[in-house]
Design an enzyme around this catalytic site. Structure first.
Site, PDB file in Angstrom:
ATOM      1  N   ASP A 104      -7.767  -5.485  -0.083  1.00  0.00           N
ATOM      2  CA  ASP A 104      -8.374  -6.153  -1.335  1.00  0.00           C
ATOM      3  C   ASP A 104      -7.940  -7.778  -1.059  1.00  0.00           C
ATOM      4  OD1 ASP A 104      -7.450  -3.567  -3.074  1.00  0.00           O
ATOM      5  OD2 ASP A 104      -9.597  -4.075  -2.810  1.00  0.00           O
TER       6      ASP A 104
ATOM      7  N   HIS B 277       0.727  -1.269  -0.198  1.00  0.00           N
ATOM      8  CA  HIS B 277      -0.096  -0.028   0.047  1.00  0.00           C
ATOM      9  C   HIS B 277       0.861   1.180  -0.002  1.00  0.00           C
ATOM     10  CE1 HIS B 277      -3.167   2.805   1.024  1.00  0.00           C
ATOM     11  NE2 HIS B 277      -3.992   1.832   0.691  1.00  0.00           N
TER      12      HIS B 277
END
Ligand code: SDX
Length: 428
Positions: free
Chosen positions: A363, A306
């Protein structure tokens, strides 16, 4: 504003730039006068060190793995709140009192239907069109139907457009799914919750009543809340940039949907489940870990890493717990979940991932739950877009109301040809 400043020495002159501080998080250097004073730009591809705006909506501490919506921690909202409550909170800044929530829920429910002509619009697509391709088209087309809420200078029209977008996304996403199946569209049922109504429009058929499963409804509630907003991510920044030109809100949200589709962003949930299925067996995990670490191999572990979180994505923790709960409650054994857990365990103990601070993101586990509920993988990002619409709409409203906002227009470091004269084709 602090009385602090930083000094930049350029060609023998010193220039002071004020340091601004927020309520929490990194201070910022206000460089708005930099170009005018120094004839220099900053250079920050991907905006890794750039604050694009002031905002009060969402705060992320990537090192500590903290995510707050208007100050409330995401795990508390996911556990105790409804999606309508979170939508109100993001839009208006405070958790609603009962009367406020009832009024907001009533207002949203009165915008859940879409113009009948839009159903015809769907029939222009191939049945195997990707739902995100359909949503890019259909959401952009909303501005052709709702002219009475496209004047962005009118706060009342802005709020009507906001309510319409939040209310109609579940209907439009469910229609995109039904269209791929060749099943008839179902009209909204306003006696159901926001999430329950979406499940019925998606999985119900006119031939028989649809009973909302509370386990699934609760899982979808959490999933929607976990995806609602996330600071100035790529798709939210796209919505803000589109909105900064004065484009109507429907066009701005369609732009956000297009950006979210990318596999590096919202498309990662679909890519992550496809990757877990391709791995298929815990014995093959080392092969994929090696590929993820190989500089010459473009493969990346989807659902990992991320831009901001350099610790656990707090949403991934809730998502992982929800995956366990939902599969147990539905009595589903999915080997993909075992692969996901083992992959996480191996990666988090591997020097490469530790050194680069790569952790599972929102996700990584969401696809396991969505698959268990019955969604096909190509619907996953459409569900992300459905939930993120409340965040996009809240951020768009905040931007329009910001006295500092102006049209976004970044500059560049030009490395192309300097001026040269045209050469006719026969002389090249
Ligand atoms: C979302 O911004 C948001 O808030 C987004 C989001 C939201 O709610 O809006 O949180 C939703 O988009 C989550 C992220 C979903 N994407 C993925 O899961 C795709 C896989 N992850 C990556 O592609 C990547 O981690 C990004 C795009 C998410 C972040 O990339 P960055 O911050 O630009 O970091 P990078 O690409 O520069 O990577 C840093 C290093 C690189 O190695 P070096 O070049 O420094 O040697 O880490 C490596 C990368 O190769 N790396 C990975 C990796 N992610 C980064 N290596 C293997 N597998 C990965 N998943």
């Amino acid at each position: 504003m602090t009385d602090k400043s930083v000094t930049l020495g350029v060609n023998g002159s010193n220039f002071n730039y004020p340091v601004l501080d927020g309520t929490v998080g990194p201070e910022v250097v206000d460089i708005r006068k930099l170009y005018a004073q120094t004839d220099m730009f900053t250079y920050d591809p991907g905006f890794t060190s750039t604050a694009s705006c002031e905002s009060k909506i969402t705060y992320i501490d990537g090192e500590a793995g903290i995510l707050l919506h208007r100050g409330y921690p995401i795990d508390q909202l996911a556990e105790q709140s409804t999606f309508m409550e979170v939508a109100y909170l993001l839009l208006h800044g405070e958790l609603p009192k009962k009367g406020e929530l009832d009024q907001f829920t009533y207002t949203i429910s009165r915008h859940t239907m879409v113009h009948e002509q839009l159903a015809t619009f769907y029939r222009g697509f191939r049945r195997d069109a990707h739902p995100m391709a359909v949503l890019c088209g259909v959401v952009g087309a909303l501005s052709a139907f709702y002219h009475d809420s496209t004047d962005i200078t009118d706060p009342e029209q802005r709020m009507i457009a906001s309510h319409r977008l939040i209310a109609k996304m579940p209907t439009l996403v469910a229609m995109a799914y039904k269209y791929t199946l060749g099943q008839p569209f179902l009209y909204p049922d306003n006696s159901l919750t926001y999430t329950g109504n979406f499940l019925r429009m998606t999985f119900g058929v006119p031939a028989e009543p649809y009973v909302v499963n509370p386990i699934i409804e609760n899982a979808m509630r959490r999933i929607f809340i976990l995806h609602a907003d996330h600071e100035q991510n790529a798709s939210t920044s796209t919505v803000r940039l589109a909105g900064s030109s004065g484009a109507n809100p429907f066009a701005c949200i369609a732009a956000g949907i297009a950006c979210l589709w990318g596999p590096a962003h919202g498309g990662a949930n679909e890519a992550a489940l496809n990757m877990l299925r391709e791995i298929g067996d815990v014995k093959r995990i080392p092969e994929y870990i090696a590929r993820a670490k190989d500089k010459d191999d473009p493969f990346r572990l989807m659902g990992f890493g991320h831009r901001v979180y350099k610790n656990f994505d707090p949403r991934a923790k809730v998502m992982k717990a929800t995956a366990d709960e939902v599969l147990a409650e539905l009595n589903i054994k999915d080997p993909v979940l075992d692969v996901a857990k083992e992959l996480e365990h191996i990666a988090l103990n591997d020097e490469y991932f530790i050194e680069k601070k790569l952790y599972p993101n929102v996700d990584f586990y969401s696809g396991v739950i969505l698959n268990a509920i019955g969604f096909p993988t190509d619907m996953f990002t459409a569900l992300f877009a459905l939930a993120r619409t409340v965040g996009w709409v809240a951020q768009w409203n905040e931007m329009i109301a910001d006295p500092d906002q102006k049209i976004g227009r970044p500059r560049q470091l030009y490395v192309g040809a300097t001026q040269r004269d045209y050469v006719p084709c026969d002389k090249r």
